[in-house]
Design an enzyme around this catalytic site. Sequence first.
Site, PDB file in Angstrom:
ATOM      1  N   LEU A  37     -15.021 -57.165  -6.341  1.00 52.04           N
ATOM      2  CA  LEU A  37     -15.884 -57.882  -5.412  1.00 52.04           C
ATOM      3  C   LEU A  37     -15.118 -58.376  -4.183  1.00 52.04           C
ATOM      4  CD1 LEU A  37     -17.975 -59.991  -7.953  1.00 52.04           C
ATOM      5  CD2 LEU A  37     -18.388 -57.658  -7.124  1.00 52.04           C
ATOM      6  N   HIS A  41     -19.934 -58.526  -1.102  1.00 56.67           N
ATOM      7  CA  HIS A  41     -20.686 -58.817  -2.321  1.00 56.67           C
ATOM      8  C   HIS A  41     -21.123 -60.281  -2.359  1.00 56.67           C
ATOM      9  CE1 HIS A  41     -18.205 -55.287  -3.800  1.00 56.67           C
ATOM     10  NE2 HIS A  41     -19.422 -54.918  -4.152  1.00 56.67           N
TER      11      HIS A  41
END
Length: 283
Positions: A37, A41
Amino acid sequence: MSPSPMIVRTVPALRRALDGLRARKATIALVPTMGALHDGHVSLVRLAKRRAKKVIVSIFVNPTQFAPSEDFGSYPRTWKADVARLAAEGVDLIWNPDVKTMYPDGFATRILTEGPATTGLEDRFRPHFFGGVATVVGKLFTQCRPDFAIFGEKDFQQLRVVTRMAGDLDLGVKVVGSRTVRERDGLAMSSRNVYLSPEERRAAPVLYRAMKQSAGRLRAGDDVEAAMASGTELIVGAGFTLDYFEVRHAETLAPIASVEDGPMRILVAAKIGKTRLIDNIGV
């Protein structure tokens, strides 16, 4: 400090957790990810929190969307850092199935994609990709039963495919696109950016510059071929091998012949070194 999110890895545990999240008819937003991530994100999670009372993030590196020659085995996996990021954002649940849970022995069903999945962009170079994406996303939607699903616009053709699938199959999910998050120099954030060497990283923002240049020429009234040729020259000159650099109809992804053909989106896919990057902007 936000409480740690629930982490579930089996379908029965997910269903029990969903019963708890649905208390008092709370709305649920799902953010499907493959982990690794980054701030892009996080922007999806924050949009999900604005849309729904409860937020689920799935982390699953989906093997069916990778060709044998692609990077499934080496795809970045940063589980501890991912959980810490999601805890800091107040995510309610992390759905983290393994491959056997998603594709148990004897699994024999696939979703066949047409329409925006067959427009000669990503599908021309990764013919396996959208079947794998649609199948796993279809499973995520039926497993998590969200009211909303948040996808980034960076994977624009994927966004169109998933939106079409959710509507065609009456899955009861509203697919929401979220704008691309960029580094200061314009490079779209991507988990695969870690593959870039320092020299390649310096060259990578040329994709964004080329799209902006061509978009500006289209807005100024240049014909499509001339406007796109200027961007192509910039990309190839920076050392990229180009898969496509095209302007398409922003809704259907059909080719356009002139700026009068409708809302436009410029889409690019190109490889530098061993890393393939994709990006897009509206015109």
